[in-house]
Structure formats: C-alpha cells, structure tokens
Design an enzyme around this catalytic site. Structure first.
Site, short mmCIF file in Angstrom:
data_model
loop_
_atom_site.label_atom_id
_atom_site.label_comp_id
_atom_site.label_asym_id
_atom_site.label_seq_id
_atom_site.Cartn_x
_atom_site.Cartn_y
_atom_site.Cartn_z
N ARG A 171 0.85 -1.20 0.00
CA ARG A 171 0.00 0.00 0.00
C ARG A 171 0.88 1.24 0.00
O ARG A 171 0.57 2.25 -0.62
CB ARG A 171 -0.94 0.00 1.19
CG ARG A 171 -2.23 -0.77 0.99
CD ARG A 171 -2.04 -2.17 0.44
NE ARG A 171 -3.28 -2.89 0.30
CZ ARG A 171 -3.82 -3.67 1.25
NH1 ARG A 171 -3.19 -3.85 2.40
NH2 ARG A 171 -4.97 -4.27 1.03
N ASP A 200 0.12 -6.95 -3.23
CA ASP A 200 -1.30 -6.71 -2.94
C ASP A 200 -1.87 -5.95 -4.12
O ASP A 200 -1.20 -5.78 -5.15
CB ASP A 200 -1.47 -5.95 -1.60
CG ASP A 200 -2.79 -6.30 -0.91
OD1 ASP A 200 -3.85 -6.16 -1.55
OD2 ASP A 200 -2.75 -6.72 0.25
N HIS A 289 -6.48 -10.27 -3.71
CA HIS A 289 -5.51 -9.18 -3.49
C HIS A 289 -4.44 -9.23 -4.58
O HIS A 289 -3.24 -9.04 -4.30
CB HIS A 289 -4.89 -9.26 -2.10
CG HIS A 289 -5.82 -8.82 -1.00
ND1 HIS A 289 -6.06 -7.48 -0.72
CD2 HIS A 289 -6.58 -9.52 -0.13
CE1 HIS A 289 -6.92 -7.40 0.30
NE2 HIS A 289 -7.26 -8.61 0.66
N GLU A 353 -9.70 -12.76 2.33
CA GLU A 353 -10.63 -11.77 1.76
C GLU A 353 -10.83 -11.90 0.25
O GLU A 353 -10.91 -10.90 -0.44
CB GLU A 353 -10.12 -10.35 2.05
CG GLU A 353 -10.08 -10.01 3.51
CD GLU A 353 -9.64 -8.58 3.76
OE1 GLU A 353 -10.24 -7.95 4.63
OE2 GLU A 353 -8.70 -8.10 3.09
N TRP A 423 -6.35 -14.47 11.93
CA TRP A 423 -6.52 -13.02 12.16
C TRP A 423 -7.93 -12.68 12.63
O TRP A 423 -8.16 -11.62 13.17
CB TRP A 423 -6.15 -12.23 10.91
CG TRP A 423 -7.02 -12.42 9.70
CD1 TRP A 423 -7.02 -13.50 8.87
CD2 TRP A 423 -7.99 -11.51 9.16
NE1 TRP A 423 -7.92 -13.32 7.86
CE2 TRP A 423 -8.53 -12.10 8.00
CE3 TRP A 423 -8.43 -10.24 9.54
CZ2 TRP A 423 -9.50 -11.48 7.23
CZ3 TRP A 423 -9.41 -9.62 8.76
CH2 TRP A 423 -9.93 -10.24 7.61
N TYR A 448 -3.84 -5.64 15.64
CA TYR A 448 -3.91 -4.85 14.41
C TYR A 448 -3.43 -3.42 14.66
O TYR A 448 -4.13 -2.59 15.24
CB TYR A 448 -5.32 -4.92 13.81
CG TYR A 448 -5.38 -6.05 12.79
CD1 TYR A 448 -4.87 -7.32 13.12
CD2 TYR A 448 -5.86 -5.86 11.50
CE1 TYR A 448 -4.86 -8.35 12.19
CE2 TYR A 448 -5.87 -6.89 10.57
CZ TYR A 448 -5.36 -8.13 10.93
OH TYR A 448 -5.34 -9.15 10.01
N ASP A 450 -2.80 -1.15 12.54
CA ASP A 450 -3.30 -0.08 11.65
C ASP A 450 -4.45 0.67 12.33
O ASP A 450 -4.89 1.70 11.84
CB ASP A 450 -3.75 -0.63 10.28
CG ASP A 450 -4.73 -1.80 10.36
OD1 ASP A 450 -4.77 -2.50 11.41
OD2 ASP A 450 -5.45 -2.02 9.37
C1 ACM Z 1 -6.33 -9.45 6.78
O1 ACM Z 1 -6.36 -8.59 7.66
N1 ACM Z 1 -7.05 -9.31 5.68
C2 ACM Z 1 -5.50 -10.63 6.90
#
Ligand code: ACM
Length: 566
Positions: A171, A200, A289, A353, A423, A448, A450
């Site tokens: 990112r 990604d 991704h 995801e 996760w 996490y 972030d």
């Molecule tokens: C994740 O946070 N999508 C692994």
C-alpha cells in the site's frame, strides 16, 4: 514462623526494590537475580568468544558506536588471561535453555553470556545492552557516561518461537534502508519474524526475473486516492501530512508513486535480518488481493476486466483463474524465485478476503471452473479456493517449504502441511491446532496496529478505524482459551500486523509500531505469570530513552500516560 518471614522480608525487599530501579529489560526476562555492585565497561574491556563469533562482533560493533572505545572481539584462545566479556556457545545448554535461551552473568569483574545457539548469544547481548545506560543505543559517540552494568544473574528463554511483525509494503513502499531500520528495532525487542507483505492490489514489490512487468507495471501507481501535489489529502478529505516526508526517490520518471526491491536488495535485507536472528517470511498474495499482478499480466485473471494499481484501499476485485494451467505455471515460477531468495521454512501465500461476489461472478460462471468443481467433487466456489490452495501447497511442499496462509485457507478443509495465521479469531485456530497443524495468532482484537491509538481520532494521524491502545496489545494472550492443553504446542506464537493504506512514511510506520510492538514482544517472549502492565509501563519509561537514542519515532503519548485514557 512469623519471625522467619520478617527476616526474609527485610533481606529480600531491598533487593527487589534495587531490581525495579536498576533493571528495566523489555521483554521481561524469565529469571533475574540482582546482585550488589556493577561492572564498568571501559576502553580496556576485552571481549572474547568460544563459538558465536558473529554475535560477539555484533556486540563489539554496537558498543564501539556509542562509547567510542576501540573494542574488538577475539577468540578466547588468543587473549592472555581471562577476558572480561565472554561469549560461550555450549550445545549442552539446550535442554535447559531451548533453541533461543541464554544465561547472562554480570559480576564486578566479568560478563559471561552462555547459550546453546548463536540466537541465544544474540539475545543475551541484547539484554546486556539494555542493562547499560540508554545512551548505549546512541548512533553517535557519547562521552561522560559511566558505562556501568548492574551485577545480575539472568536465565532467559522465549515463551513462543514466532514473535512477529507484519509490514505491508504494498500500500506504501519503504525502501531497503527503511526496512533495515525496522529490523534493528525488532532485534532490540527479540522479535524474530518479519512477515513481509510484498504483493497486494496497490503494488507488487519484489523483482521476479521471469516476469519483469510485475515490477515495471505493478510497482507503480498514481497517488490516486490521495489528492494534492503529493496526495496530502485523501478522497474522503482526511489529511495525510506525512506525505511531505515521502522522498522523491519513490516517484518514477512518469511521476508514478511506488518502488520495488531488486533481488540483490532482497538478498541484502535477508542477510541483514539473519545477522539479527530474524527470519523473513515473504508473502505473495493469491488468489485474491492480486490486482497489481493482474495489471501486469491480465491473462492470469478470472475475467477480462482491465486492472490497475490505482485502486482504492480495500478494493479486492481481481482474482487469479484456477482453471487456467498457465496461472499455476506463473505462480510456480514466481514462487520458485521466491524460494531461492528466502532461506526460511515458511512462505506465506495470503488467501484472505477473496471477494465472494467476485468469486461467484467469475469462477462460479466459468465452464472451466465448474468442470474442475465437478471433477473434484466440490460443491461451491469456496471449496474451489481450497482446491487452489492445495495445488499451491503441493508445489511449496515439494520444494521443502511450508505454506502458511491467512485463516481463510482453513475454511473448507485444511491443506495437509500448511500452517495458518489466524486473524479473525473465529474457531479457526482451535480447529487447526486440534487437527495437528501449526498456527500463528494475529487477531484483529489485539494485534492490528493499523487501528487508532486513541479514541480521539482528531489528534492522531488518519487511520483505518478501530482502537488499539498499548494496553490492549499488552493483554494479548496467544493461546486460545478453548484450546486443549495437548494441542497448545501448535500455537507457534503471535504477530502484530501493520497494514499501510494510510501510512506513507517510515516515521509513521514507527509511530504505529512503537511502543505497541514492545507490548507484543512481552506477550510472546515473557512468561504468562510475569506479565504486569504497570510494571511494563514503569520499564517503558526507561526503554523510551533507548528508542530516543536510536531516533525511533514512537508514540510518546502512549509512554507518558496510561494509553487507555487518551
Ligand atoms: C487481513 O487482515 N485481511 C488478513
């Protein structure tokens, strides 16, 4: 009895107070005994080793940097008499200390670090550095410091073998020197796995010789979701002042933002990490991704859409086509180059995801995918994803590596040797470990980074949301409560993740990592019984001075106050 207790009280309490005043190691060692007196490091101090030369030289170099003393490490046999700091590698200690433990003894005359492995010696040296005044971490020579080390006897070994940080370099891109900074900071905390999220939707960061467009095309984007000359404001109107810190070297001749690591640079980072006893686990995301890869090589995608790296954070539209043998050839070729660059056991292949709607609209409508599903007895596209992962796992295993992926890979039948990184903290970890597979815990609830560090979002750099104060990370317990004791050894350890949609500079990366990753270090290294947030906060006051000396841009507000109240 009362009298005896009173005597012990008098004898022991002053020593404990001495301990709390003088020894502030993070992560907290398993056993510390404080003795009276100090060892004084001087320009005359001799460092010697019996085995563990690299670790002795590493310490000598570190000590030279801030003390200015011309300290050298030499084989013990070449030094007349006994030296003053000894590194002793002794495999007989492995029963007592495991693969990464050490013993550190400091008397007024001698410092001895003993361990069964070079990693243990390295960790002993890291502890020794933290016993010295914080100025020992200065990057310049500091004069007028009495370099004293309190006399101690320490026996230490980690609780878990996986003590990881994940850095998303897709990112936003951080160059080799910036990643090496983070490795130095990890080494200080005895963190030993850097999970390098190399691909990604927004960027492909690893040179692959056979597919040059992955980096020619996939490593660059316009700062599209960010407006202003450098994207100082995002498309929701949030300011990103740290874009001012992004160097021009991260823009190519077409003024596109990004970058990638050449294979030579990757080898250098891997070596730099190995010198610090850090293993790098590369992540190549599949089957979702995958937009940056598909922007470069659309023929491996599941639809005919045109993909570009100029995607918004969170969008995950493009997926690889599991019905095309050329897709597997491509991924096998990419992984073959990855295997050659990263000597570690694990290769992470993502798996998280994968957009359900996209899967339904592509794989679910493709006659070729439906034919595979029929042939393999698969009843839905999620099972097709499991089948895809199993194909990749066979390839990874055939190369002597172990596949690791996000929790979703366990969703519809776990691949045989794969490890799982949980996760979402659903039932995945318990099921996976009970099934005999290894698990790394990295739950959103505790790990996490972030997420915001304050509930007052206005005072913080813009983040993805959430609230992850220091105290919360400190409370992380890697063993799931519902996991039966006989399967707990399958929990390899824990990891904090930093997704970087909104993190443009390495200074901002540091702000998000520290001091929260200090808490992770303690959650994964120290004994469960020794965990005490108040004591951690007390030690953190001193530890912050070390980070200051290193020039780390940690979040000061978390050190100065109880982070839950700001
Ligand atoms: C994740 O946070 N999508 C692994």
């Amino acid at each position: 009895m009362k009298k005896i207790l009173a005597t012990i009280f008098v004898a022991v309490v002053p020593a404990i107070f001495a301990a709390t005043n003088e020894v502030t190691v993070i992560p907290q060692p398993q056993k510390i005994e404080i003795r009276s007196g100090e060892f004084h490091l001087t320009s005359e101090t001799k460092i010697a080793f019996v085995g563990g030369e690299a670790e002795a030289q590493f310490l000598a170099a570190k000590l030279r940097q801030s003390t200015g003393f011309k300290l050298l490490a030499s084989p013990i046999s070449t030094l007349p008499g006994k030296s003053e700091i000894d590194f002793l590698l002794d495999s007989n200690l492995s029963a007592k200390l495991g693969d990464e433990g050490y013993e550190l003894s400091v008397t007024q005359q001698f410092v001895t670090i003993q361990a069964p492995t070079p990693a243990g010696l390295f960790y002993g040296a890291q502890t020794l550095l933290q016993l010295l005044p914080p100025e020992i971490f200065s990057t310049n020579v500091v004069t007028n410091v009495d370099w004293q080390i309190p006399c101690v006897q320490i026996e230490d070994r980690p609780r878990f073998k996986w003590r990881g940080l994940m850095l998303d370099v897709s990112r936003h891109f951080y160059d080799k020197a910036e990643v090496e900074r983070i490795l130095d900071e990890m080494a200080l905390h005895k963190l030993n796995v850097l999970h390098w999220h190399l691909t990604d939707d927004q960027g492909w960061r690893i040179e692959i010789k056979k597919y040059p467009k992955l980096t020619e095309v996939g490593a660059w984007r316009t700062a599209s979701k960010l407006k202003g000359p450098r994207g100082e404001v995002d498309d929701s109107g949030n300011a990103h002042p740290d874009w001012a810190n992004v160097s021009d070297s991260k823009f190519n001749s077409q003024k596109r933002y990004g970058g990638f690591y050449t294979q030579d640079e990757i080898r250098e980072v891997v070596k730099y990490a190995a010198e610090r006893h850090i293993t790098i686990v590369p992540e190549i995301e599949m089957p979702g991704h995958a937009v940056a890869a598909l922007a470069a090589y659309p023929q491996f995608g599941s639809d005919t859409n045109t993909y570009t790296t100029d995607v918004k954070a969170g969008v995950n539209a493009g997926v690889f086509d599991p019905s095309n043998p050329a897709t597997f050839q491509f991924l096998d070729d990419v992984l073959t180059e990855v295997f050659q660059l990263f000597p570690g056991k694990y290769v992470h292949v993502g798996g998280d995801e994968v957009n359900a709607k996209v899967k339904a609209a592509t794989w679910g409508k493709s006659p070729q995918c439906l034919a595979i599903m029929q042939r393999e007895g698969l009843t839905n596209v999620n099972q097709l994803q499991s089948w895809f992962t199993k194909q990749i796992e066979k390839f990874v295993s055939a190369h002597g590596k172990t596949l690791i992926g996000w929790g979703e890979i366990a969703g519809d039948g776990l691949t045989t040797n794969a490890a799982v990184m949980d996760w979402q903290e659903k039932s995945v970890a318990v099921k996976t470990a009970t099934n005999g597979n290894d698990v790394v815990m990295s739950p959103t609830k505790f790990c996490y980074l972030d997420y915001y560090q304050s509930t007052n979002y206005a005072t913080e750099p813009h983040a993805i949301g959430g609230f992850m104060p220091l105290e919360k990370v400190y409370a992380f317990e890697p063993i799931p409560a519902k996991l039966a004791p006989e399967f707990q050894s399958h929990i390899l350890g824990g990891q904090c993740n930093l997704w970087t949609e909104y993190v443009a500079s390495i200074q901002h990366v540091e702000y998000m990592f520290w001091p929260r990753a200090c808490a992770l270090a303690e959650a994964t290294w120290s004994s469960k019984e020794s965990r005490n947030y108040d004591d951690f906060m007390r030690r953190l006051q001193i530890h912050a001075k070390r980070l200051d000396e290193m020039g780390v841009n940690y979040r000061r507000a978390s050190v100065e106050t109880n982070s839950s109240s700001n």
